[in-house]
Design a protein around this motif. Structure first.
Motif, mmCIF file in Angstrom:
data_model
loop_
_atom_site.group_PDB
_atom_site.id
_atom_site.type_symbol
_atom_site.label_atom_id
_atom_site.label_comp_id
_atom_site.label_asym_id
_atom_site.label_seq_id
_atom_site.Cartn_x
_atom_site.Cartn_y
_atom_site.Cartn_z
ATOM 1 N N PRO A 85 0.830 -1.206 0.000
ATOM 2 C CA PRO A 85 0.000 0.000 0.000
ATOM 3 C C PRO A 85 0.868 1.262 0.000
ATOM 4 O O PRO A 85 1.965 1.278 0.559
ATOM 5 C CB PRO A 85 -0.811 -0.115 1.291
ATOM 6 C CG PRO A 85 -0.213 -1.220 2.077
ATOM 7 C CD PRO A 85 0.692 -1.997 1.192
ATOM 8 N N SER A 86 0.351 2.304 -0.633
ATOM 9 C CA SER A 86 1.078 3.575 -0.684
ATOM 10 C C SER A 86 1.061 4.232 0.694
ATOM 11 O O SER A 86 0.289 3.846 1.586
ATOM 12 C CB SER A 86 0.423 4.509 -1.704
ATOM 13 O OG SER A 86 -0.873 4.869 -1.250
ATOM 14 N N GLU A 87 1.905 5.241 0.861
ATOM 15 C CA GLU A 87 1.923 5.999 2.123
ATOM 16 C C GLU A 87 0.555 6.619 2.385
ATOM 17 O O GLU A 87 0.073 6.622 3.524
ATOM 18 C CB GLU A 87 3.004 7.080 2.074
ATOM 19 C CG GLU A 87 4.426 6.533 2.096
ATOM 20 C CD GLU A 87 4.739 5.797 3.396
ATOM 21 O OE1 GLU A 87 4.287 6.228 4.476
ATOM 22 O OE2 GLU A 87 5.445 4.772 3.331
ATOM 23 N N ALA A 88 -0.075 7.138 1.334
ATOM 24 C CA ALA A 88 -1.404 7.744 1.481
ATOM 25 C C ALA A 88 -2.423 6.709 1.946
ATOM 26 O O ALA A 88 -3.275 6.996 2.794
ATOM 27 C CB ALA A 88 -1.843 8.380 0.163
ATOM 28 N N GLU A 89 -2.340 5.484 1.415
ATOM 29 C CA GLU A 89 -3.264 4.434 1.818
ATOM 30 C C GLU A 89 -3.010 4.026 3.263
ATOM 31 O O GLU A 89 -3.950 3.806 4.035
ATOM 32 C CB GLU A 89 -3.142 3.227 0.886
ATOM 33 C CG GLU A 89 -3.952 2.009 1.310
ATOM 34 C CD GLU A 89 -5.454 2.239 1.399
ATOM 35 O OE1 GLU A 89 -6.138 1.397 1.996
ATOM 36 O OE2 GLU A 89 -5.961 3.265 0.885
ATOM 37 N N LEU A 90 -1.764 3.910 3.667
ATOM 38 C CA LEU A 90 -1.450 3.584 5.060
ATOM 39 C C LEU A 90 -1.991 4.646 6.004
ATOM 40 O O LEU A 90 -2.548 4.336 7.065
ATOM 41 C CB LEU A 90 0.061 3.411 5.236
ATOM 42 C CG LEU A 90 0.671 2.186 4.553
ATOM 43 C CD1 LEU A 90 2.193 2.233 4.645
ATOM 44 C CD2 LEU A 90 0.136 0.899 5.158
#
Length: 97
Positions: A85-90
């Motif tokens: 997962p991307s940083e934004a998703e995390l």
């Protein structure tokens, strides 16, 4: 065998017959940003499962999407999610709790 191109417009039944018999090797879709109501389904409930691979796409200045697909082998199931997962998703997951 090879032959001339066949253009089909508005006949979901004919498309399904050709797909079921392996007679379609390329699909060109034009998707217009317009909603006119329920409309007619291109692939109905009794459509034969088939995999396609996007080989070309283009978007016009008016938002029309032109996509060309070719046969993509057997139907594969799985997830469309990325492995990491991307940083934004995390961050979204953290804030969701």
């Amino acid at each position: 065998e090879d032959g001339p191109d066949l253009l089909i417009q508005g006949s979901g039944n004919l498309i399904q017959t050709l797909l079921a018999n392996g007679l379609i090797d390329e699909i060109r879709l034009m998707i217009f940003p317009l909603l006119l109501g329920k409309g007619k389904r291109l692939f109905g409930d009794d459509a034969m499962p088939a995999a396609f691979k996007l080989i070309k796409s283009q978007t016009t200045s008016t938002g029309v999407i032109m996509a060309t697909y070719e046969r993509g082998g057997g139907v594969k199931t799985g997830s469309f999610a990325t492995e990491q997962p991307s940083e934004a998703e995390l961050e979204r997951r953290k804030n969701w709790k």
